[in-house]
Design an enzyme around this catalytic site. Structure first.
Site, mmCIF file in Angstrom:
data_model
loop_
_atom_site.group_PDB
_atom_site.id
_atom_site.type_symbol
_atom_site.label_atom_id
_atom_site.label_comp_id
_atom_site.label_asym_id
_atom_site.label_seq_id
_atom_site.Cartn_x
_atom_site.Cartn_y
_atom_site.Cartn_z
ATOM 1 N N GLY A 47 0.801 -1.222 0.000
ATOM 2 C CA GLY A 47 0.000 0.000 0.000
ATOM 3 C C GLY A 47 0.830 1.266 0.000
ATOM 4 O O GLY A 47 2.029 1.252 -0.249
ATOM 5 N N HIS A 53 3.855 1.407 -8.276
ATOM 6 C CA HIS A 53 2.778 0.438 -8.041
ATOM 7 C C HIS A 53 1.760 0.497 -9.185
ATOM 8 O O HIS A 53 1.293 -0.528 -9.677
ATOM 9 C CB HIS A 53 2.035 0.748 -6.734
ATOM 10 C CG HIS A 53 2.848 0.584 -5.485
ATOM 11 N ND1 HIS A 53 3.154 1.636 -4.649
ATOM 12 C CD2 HIS A 53 3.403 -0.516 -4.905
ATOM 13 C CE1 HIS A 53 3.858 1.202 -3.617
ATOM 14 N NE2 HIS A 53 4.026 -0.103 -3.744
ATOM 15 N N GLN A 77 7.310 -9.964 7.891
ATOM 16 C CA GLN A 77 8.567 -9.640 7.217
ATOM 17 C C GLN A 77 9.314 -8.484 7.874
ATOM 18 O O GLN A 77 10.340 -8.037 7.371
ATOM 19 C CB GLN A 77 8.347 -9.398 5.726
ATOM 20 C CG GLN A 77 7.592 -8.139 5.380
ATOM 21 C CD GLN A 77 7.207 -8.108 3.903
ATOM 22 O OE1 GLN A 77 6.450 -8.952 3.435
ATOM 23 N NE2 GLN A 77 7.725 -7.146 3.162
ATOM 24 N N SER A 202 7.585 3.853 -0.990
ATOM 25 C CA SER A 202 6.673 4.353 0.047
ATOM 26 C C SER A 202 7.479 4.939 1.203
ATOM 27 O O SER A 202 7.044 5.868 1.880
ATOM 28 C CB SER A 202 5.777 3.221 0.573
ATOM 29 O OG SER A 202 5.129 2.585 -0.505
#
Ligand code: AMP
Length: 304
Positions: A47, A53, A77, A202
């Site tokens: 996200g 993306h 992770q 991000s």
């Protein structure tokens, strides 16, 4: 109105676009996949979507009859002390972007759905996970491979789309698919950069204005590596030193690794030949930035 290719490669307009389905439960996602008869593309994400993306999504829309985007910040992770809690999130913004592009399904399970009580299994892809990011992020590849395999089993995609910015991740996924005989074609997207050359991420959100400027040193380092290799420098040691010097000129930069290695095994090289990977990880304020470049003349020409 959305525009996508039909199975004969012709663009066709769909008007009005069918509404994007939002699925949170694993069983509903599996049911959708079982009942859909065309080809399915999967784009796994955590996200906070940016242009890279969206390029992955577009690749899937162009190649497949339906596209499933997954949005899941995967706790498995992240190691203790990493940025799981602070990882940037914008569910509403992400939903709107995906809907506008004509994505068919947004799969956004919560952690309880993906890791119910009693969860015991993990996927360990050996060797290729030992070096580079695997050396400093002990849980990263195991958590990532486990969630990717789960997503493949739930969504059953024909194709799955990943970015070359996470080059080592891409190799781990290709190894997983090969070793476990998974019926999915792994497709990759070259690194998408801002106009000034910074690889989109991000995590760039963590950078203040000064750090954002300093972060350009990563791409400058890669460019210098390419120029040295192009002008005949074969010594990986000299190229590493040159990159380090460029990056360490930035006071906020802390080099985690500068690797010149084989692009599949990640063994360090003494000499660059065709196909060496230059991979960087640098801490810059609160952000850990990664970037890479293949020292392969045709592929490493960067316009930046
Ligand atoms: P993330 O949401 O960071 O897990 O990333 C989801 C997918 O987008 C992964 O396959 C990444 O490799 C890919 N990706 C992220 N940033 C970039 C970029 N700048 N260029 C190409 N792919 C990217």
């Amino acid at each position: 109105m959305t525009c996508r290719k039909n199975r004969f490669g012709k663009r066709e307009m769909k008007n009005p676009a069918p509404e994007m389905k939002i699925i949170q439960s694993v069983s509903e996602m599996k049911e959708w996949s079982r009942s859909f008869s065309g080809s399915v593309g999967l784009v796994p994400t955590m996200g906070y979507l940016h242009r890279a993306h969206l390029e992955l999504i577009q690749k899937s829309l162009d190649a497949c009859d339906a596209t499933v985007a997954s949005l899941f910040v995967n706790p498995a992770q992240f190691s203790p002390g990493e940025d799981f809690e602070n990882y940037p999130r914008d569910r509403e913004g992400d939903r709107a972007k995906l809907d506008k592009m004509g994505v068919d399904v947004l799969f956004m399970p919560d952690a309880e759905a993906m890791y119910p009580a009693g969860f015991k299994t993990c996927v360990d892809v050996r060797d290729v996970t030992r070096r580079l990011c695997g050396a400093t992020r002990p849980d990263y590849f195991r958590g990532m491979a486990t969630i990717v395999l789960k997503l493949f089993n739930i969504v059953r995609p024909d194709k799955a789309f990943f970015g070359e910015k996470d080059w080592q991740q891409l190799q781990v996924i290709k190894t997983l698919v090969r070793d476990l005989n998974l019926d999915v074609a792994v497709e990759s997207l070259p690194i998408v950069r801002d106009a000034d050359g910074l690889a989109l991420s991000s995590r760039n959100e963590y950078l203040n204005a000064a750090e954002r400027r300093s972060a350009l040193a990563l791409n400058r380092g890669l460019q210098a590596a390419r120029e040295l290799a192009d002008s005949g420098t074969a010594s990986a040691h000299s190229i590493r030193d040159c990159i380090r010097e460029i990056i360490e000129r930035e006071p906020s930069a802390e080099v985690e690794f500068i690797s010149i290695c084989d692009p599949e095994s990640f063994e360090e090289l003494d000499e660059v030949g065709d196909g060496a990977l230059v991979a960087l990880a640098v801490r810059m304020g609160k952000a850990r930035l990664i970037d890479n470049c293949l020292l392969e003349k045709a592929q490493c020409k960067s316009p930046y």
